[in-house]
Write a protein that holds these residues in place. Structure first.
Motif, PDB file in Angstrom:
ATOM      1  N   ASP A 109      11.695 -19.922  -1.527  1.00 15.91           N
ATOM      2  CA  ASP A 109      11.715 -20.476  -2.890  1.00 15.91           C
ATOM      3  C   ASP A 109      12.931 -21.371  -3.102  1.00 15.91           C
ATOM      4  O   ASP A 109      12.828 -22.448  -3.691  1.00 15.91           O
ATOM      5  CB  ASP A 109      11.717 -19.346  -3.928  1.00 15.91           C
ATOM      6  CG  ASP A 109      10.396 -18.601  -3.974  1.00 15.91           C
ATOM      7  OD1 ASP A 109       9.374 -19.157  -3.514  1.00 15.91           O
ATOM      8  OD2 ASP A 109      10.396 -17.452  -4.473  1.00 15.91           O
ATOM      9  N   HIS A 110      14.080 -20.923  -2.631  1.00 15.10           N
ATOM     10  CA  HIS A 110      15.304 -21.723  -2.790  1.00 15.10           C
ATOM     11  C   HIS A 110      15.244 -23.012  -1.961  1.00 15.10           C
ATOM     12  O   HIS A 110      15.728 -24.053  -2.402  1.00 15.10           O
ATOM     13  CB  HIS A 110      16.541 -20.907  -2.417  1.00 15.10           C
ATOM     14  CG  HIS A 110      16.937 -19.929  -3.468  1.00 15.10           C
ATOM     15  ND1 HIS A 110      17.612 -20.294  -4.614  1.00 15.10           N
ATOM     16  CD2 HIS A 110      16.752 -18.598  -3.566  1.00 15.10           C
ATOM     17  CE1 HIS A 110      17.827 -19.234  -5.361  1.00 15.10           C
ATOM     18  NE2 HIS A 110      17.316 -18.184  -4.748  1.00 15.10           N
ATOM     19  N   THR A 128      23.725 -21.679  -3.189  1.00 13.12           N
ATOM     20  CA  THR A 128      23.301 -20.324  -3.559  1.00 13.12           C
ATOM     21  C   THR A 128      22.451 -19.682  -2.480  1.00 13.12           C
ATOM     22  O   THR A 128      22.508 -18.477  -2.295  1.00 13.12           O
ATOM     23  CB  THR A 128      22.522 -20.305  -4.885  1.00 13.12           C
ATOM     24  OG1 THR A 128      21.385 -21.152  -4.778  1.00 13.12           O
ATOM     25  CG2 THR A 128      23.380 -20.721  -6.038  1.00 13.12           C
ATOM     26  N   PHE A 129      21.655 -20.472  -1.741  1.00 13.78           N
ATOM     27  CA  PHE A 129      20.806 -19.808  -0.749  1.00 13.78           C
ATOM     28  C   PHE A 129      21.416 -19.760   0.640  1.00 13.78           C
ATOM     29  O   PHE A 129      20.935 -19.034   1.498  1.00 13.78           O
ATOM     30  CB  PHE A 129      19.387 -20.372  -0.731  1.00 13.78           C
ATOM     31  CG  PHE A 129      19.180 -21.679  -0.035  1.00 13.78           C
ATOM     32  CD1 PHE A 129      19.136 -21.749   1.338  1.00 13.78           C
ATOM     33  CD2 PHE A 129      18.963 -22.834  -0.757  1.00 13.78           C
ATOM     34  CE1 PHE A 129      18.912 -22.955   1.976  1.00 13.78           C
ATOM     35  CE2 PHE A 129      18.728 -24.037  -0.133  1.00 13.78           C
ATOM     36  CZ  PHE A 129      18.705 -24.090   1.244  1.00 13.78           C
ATOM     37  N   THR A 180      12.263 -15.127  -0.820  1.00 15.88           N
ATOM     38  CA  THR A 180      13.261 -15.657  -1.752  1.00 15.88           C
ATOM     39  C   THR A 180      13.923 -16.900  -1.170  1.00 15.88           C
ATOM     40  O   THR A 180      14.139 -17.896  -1.867  1.00 15.88           O
ATOM     41  CB  THR A 180      14.326 -14.581  -2.060  1.00 15.88           C
ATOM     42  OG1 THR A 180      13.665 -13.419  -2.559  1.00 15.88           O
ATOM     43  CG2 THR A 180      15.328 -15.072  -3.084  1.00 15.88           C
ATOM     44  N   ALA A 221      13.188 -25.430  -3.894  1.00 14.28           N
ATOM     45  CA  ALA A 221      13.953 -25.965  -5.031  1.00 14.28           C
ATOM     46  C   ALA A 221      14.947 -27.021  -4.552  1.00 14.28           C
ATOM     47  O   ALA A 221      15.103 -28.073  -5.181  1.00 14.28           O
ATOM     48  CB  ALA A 221      14.686 -24.844  -5.754  1.00 14.28           C
ATOM     49  N   ALA A 259      21.844 -25.483  -5.478  1.00 13.64           N
ATOM     50  CA  ALA A 259      20.773 -24.664  -4.911  1.00 13.64           C
ATOM     51  C   ALA A 259      21.076 -24.345  -3.452  1.00 13.64           C
ATOM     52  O   ALA A 259      20.892 -23.216  -3.002  1.00 13.64           O
ATOM     53  CB  ALA A 259      19.430 -25.372  -5.035  1.00 13.64           C
TER      54      ALA A 259
END
Length: 119
Positions: A18-19, A34-35, A15, A22, A31
């Motif tokens: 993926d961030h 959030t990560f 996960t 992005a 982004a």
């Protein structure tokens, strides 16, 4: 229990990757925001897995008369040394990764018979 920790660590890692992709693609600070907390969660789960000197520290503290304050200070020192060691290797790892990526890119151009782009 160990396999469960490894599975959680893998899920968080995927996960997280993926961030990062992005963020790299869009440069979105949202982004990143959030990560970033996921990095803290990843570190916490990662620290529960084997080979992070927990047993050495626990054995030492069990056999010593150290109080809670000294025990906490030693734990924090061990954490900072671990993170510092990994962080100090980051520039070397990045350089090697860039060389490997460049080499793979050049190989792909050679296989297609295309001229290498100028730098």
């Amino acid at each position: 229990m160990l396999q469960w920790l490894i599975d959680i660590q893998r899920d968080i890692y995927l996960t997280f990757a993926d961030h990062i992709r992005a963020f790299a693609a869009a440069g979105s600070w949202t982004a990143l925001a959030t990560f970033l907390p996921m990095g803290i969660a990843f570190g916490a789960v990662h620290a529960m897995t084997l080979d992070h000197s927990k047993s050495i520290l626990a054995t030492y503290l069990a056999g010593s008369s150290s109080g809670m304050g000294r025990s906490l200070a030693m734990s924090l020192t061990l954490s900072f040394v671990h993170v510092g060691t990994v962080g100090s290797r980051a520039p070397f790892i990045r350089t090697r990764a860039e060389k490997a990526r460049r080499s793979a890119s050049e190989e792909a151009y050679r296989k297609r018979g295309s001229p290498l782009p100028s730098r």
